[in-house]
Structures are given as structure tokens and as C-alpha cells.
Design a protein around this motif. Structure first.
Motif, PDB file in Angstrom:
ATOM      1  N   LEU A  79      28.493  28.821   3.565  1.00 14.14           N
ATOM      2  CA  LEU A  79      29.344  28.168   3.438  1.00 14.14           C
ATOM      3  C   LEU A  79      29.421  27.841   2.095  1.00 14.14           C
ATOM      4  CD1 LEU A  79      29.515  25.150   6.351  1.00 14.14           C
ATOM      5  CD2 LEU A  79      31.305  27.001   5.558  1.00 14.14           C
ATOM      6  N   SER A  80      28.351  27.999   1.158  1.00 18.44           N
ATOM      7  CA  SER A  80      28.405  27.612  -0.171  1.00 18.44           C
ATOM      8  C   SER A  80      29.054  28.747  -0.767  1.00 18.44           C
ATOM      9  CB  SER A  80      26.740  27.488  -0.623  1.00 18.44           C
ATOM     10  OG  SER A  80      26.083  28.995  -0.419  1.00 18.44           O
ATOM     11  N   LEU A  81      28.878  29.915  -0.456  1.00 11.19           N
ATOM     12  CA  LEU A  81      29.687  31.087  -0.942  1.00 11.19           C
ATOM     13  C   LEU A  81      31.267  31.025  -0.701  1.00 11.19           C
ATOM     14  CD1 LEU A  81      27.728  34.454  -0.002  1.00 11.19           C
ATOM     15  CD2 LEU A  81      28.087  33.520  -2.264  1.00 11.19           C
ATOM     16  N   VAL A  82      31.543  30.631   0.424  1.00  9.71           N
ATOM     17  CA  VAL A  82      32.996  30.180   0.717  1.00  9.71           C
ATOM     18  C   VAL A  82      33.582  29.052  -0.262  1.00  9.71           C
ATOM     19  CG1 VAL A  82      34.461  28.894   2.550  1.00  9.71           C
ATOM     20  CG2 VAL A  82      32.844  30.717   3.294  1.00  9.71           C
ATOM     21  N   LYS A  87      36.759  28.003  -4.736  1.00  6.47           N
ATOM     22  CA  LYS A  87      36.940  27.037  -5.941  1.00  6.47           C
ATOM     23  C   LYS A  87      37.506  28.059  -6.974  1.00  6.47           C
ATOM     24  CE  LYS A  87      33.616  24.287  -8.845  1.00  6.47           C
ATOM     25  NZ  LYS A  87      32.429  23.583  -9.059  1.00  6.47           N
ATOM     26  N   PHE A  88      36.835  29.345  -7.224  1.00  2.00           N
ATOM     27  CA  PHE A  88      37.626  30.283  -8.003  1.00  2.00           C
ATOM     28  C   PHE A  88      38.987  30.490  -7.823  1.00  2.00           C
ATOM     29  CE2 PHE A  88      38.122  34.785  -8.798  1.00  2.00           C
ATOM     30  CZ  PHE A  88      37.924  34.655 -10.424  1.00  2.00           C
ATOM     31  N   LEU A  93      39.251  23.553   1.093  1.00  2.00           N
ATOM     32  CA  LEU A  93      38.552  23.805   2.603  1.00  2.00           C
ATOM     33  C   LEU A  93      38.616  22.297   3.216  1.00  2.00           C
ATOM     34  CD1 LEU A  93      36.562  25.107   4.775  1.00  2.00           C
ATOM     35  CD2 LEU A  93      34.659  24.218   3.516  1.00  2.00           C
ATOM     36  N   THR A  94      39.075  22.282   4.642  1.00  2.00           N
ATOM     37  CA  THR A  94      39.109  21.121   5.195  1.00  2.00           C
ATOM     38  C   THR A  94      38.283  21.539   6.678  1.00  2.00           C
ATOM     39  OG1 THR A  94      41.397  21.536   6.364  1.00  2.00           O
ATOM     40  CG2 THR A  94      41.094  20.144   4.162  1.00  2.00           C
ATOM     41  N   THR A  95      37.474  20.429   7.278  1.00  3.10           N
ATOM     42  CA  THR A  95      37.113  20.466   8.363  1.00  3.10           C
ATOM     43  C   THR A  95      37.441  19.327   9.600  1.00  3.10           C
ATOM     44  OG1 THR A  95      34.982  19.215   7.684  1.00  3.10           O
ATOM     45  CG2 THR A  95      34.915  21.586   7.245  1.00  3.10           C
ATOM     46  N   ILE A 109      44.899  29.015   0.453  1.00  6.29           N
ATOM     47  CA  ILE A 109      44.390  29.557  -0.884  1.00  6.29           C
ATOM     48  C   ILE A 109      45.960  29.674  -1.356  1.00  6.29           C
ATOM     49  CG2 ILE A 109      43.623  31.961  -1.842  1.00  6.29           C
ATOM     50  CD1 ILE A 109      41.775  31.964   0.513  1.00  6.29           C
ATOM     51  N   PRO A 110      46.118  29.371  -2.578  1.00  8.88           N
ATOM     52  CA  PRO A 110      47.428  29.471  -3.346  1.00  8.88           C
ATOM     53  C   PRO A 110      47.834  31.147  -3.402  1.00  8.88           C
ATOM     54  CG  PRO A 110      46.084  28.042  -4.781  1.00  8.88           C
ATOM     55  CD  PRO A 110      45.196  28.627  -3.540  1.00  8.88           C
TER      56      PRO A 110
END
Length: 114
Positions: A79-82, A87-88, A93-95, A109-110
Motif C-alpha cells: 500500500l505504501s507503493l500504491v 502521489k507521483f 485513493l479512497t477506502t 488517476i488523471p
């Protein structure tokens, strides 16, 4: 533009987590759902599982590298990679709790990065 390797990384990590969560559901149906849409200015992906779910505090903590609700080594990266990839890409992300029992992770994602 969105790089395909970024999408594979994001969706792959969410699917892996969902599969593991669904496999832990020994008393009910083990299910993972993936849905995708191309709506407006965003690509939208939802990954749902029939696991037991996690509380909001655990989701927030799991966005930090090294935190995991599971035991074993090499955990706490997915999840940290996600989060880092989103962010990049300028995504988010919503949960929420899933209608099938566990969690629903929705990523936005735009389509066009400026």
C-alpha cells in the motif's frame, strides 16, 4: 501520461492484498472484484474483497512503508507503493467497506498529467 508500469504496480498491489484478505475468510465466500471505468478526466479503478476488512486507522498507517496488519517478514510495502505511485501521478485513493464484506479501495488517476 500514465505509464503502464505504474498502473500494473498500483493495481497489482491492491489485487494481491485483496486476494490475501479474501483467502482469510474461511467462513464465507472468498471473492475479489476489480472494476474499471474511464469517466470524465479520470481513470477509476476499484478493488474489493470479501475479507474481514480493516479499520480506518490501520489503512492510514498502512500507507507508510513497513506497517502491516499481517505477520511475517517483507510486509508493509504494497500500500505504501500504491500511495507513492498515486502521489507521483497526481491521483488519489479512497477506502470504504465493501458490499461483499471486506474493503473497497478506489483509485482515481488523471488521464492527462500536466
Amino acid at each position: 501520461d500514465v505509464c503502464s508500469s505504474d498502473l500494473v504496480n498500483i493495481i497489482g498491489n491492491l489485487l494481491e492484498n485483496a486476494i490475501e484478505a479474501a483467502e482469510e475468510n474461511i467462513s464465507g465466500r472468498q471473492m475479489v472484484k476489480l472494476s474499471m471505468t474511464d469517466y470524465g478526466n479520470d481513470l477509476i479503478f476499484e478493488v474489493e474483497d470479501s475479507g474481514k476488512g480493516v479499520d480506518e486507522k490501520s489503512v492510514d498507517l498502512s500507507l507508510k512503508r513497513g506497517f502491516s496488519t499481517k505477520s511475517g517478514t517483507g510486509r508493509g510495502v504494497g500500500l505504501s507503493l500504491v500511495h507513492e505511485n498515486l502521489k507521483f501521478l497526481g491521483g488519489q485513493l479512497t477506502t470504504a467497506r465493501s458490499n461483499i464484506g471486506g474493503m473497497r479501495f478506489t483509485i482515481y488517476i488523471p488521464k492527462n498529467l500536466n
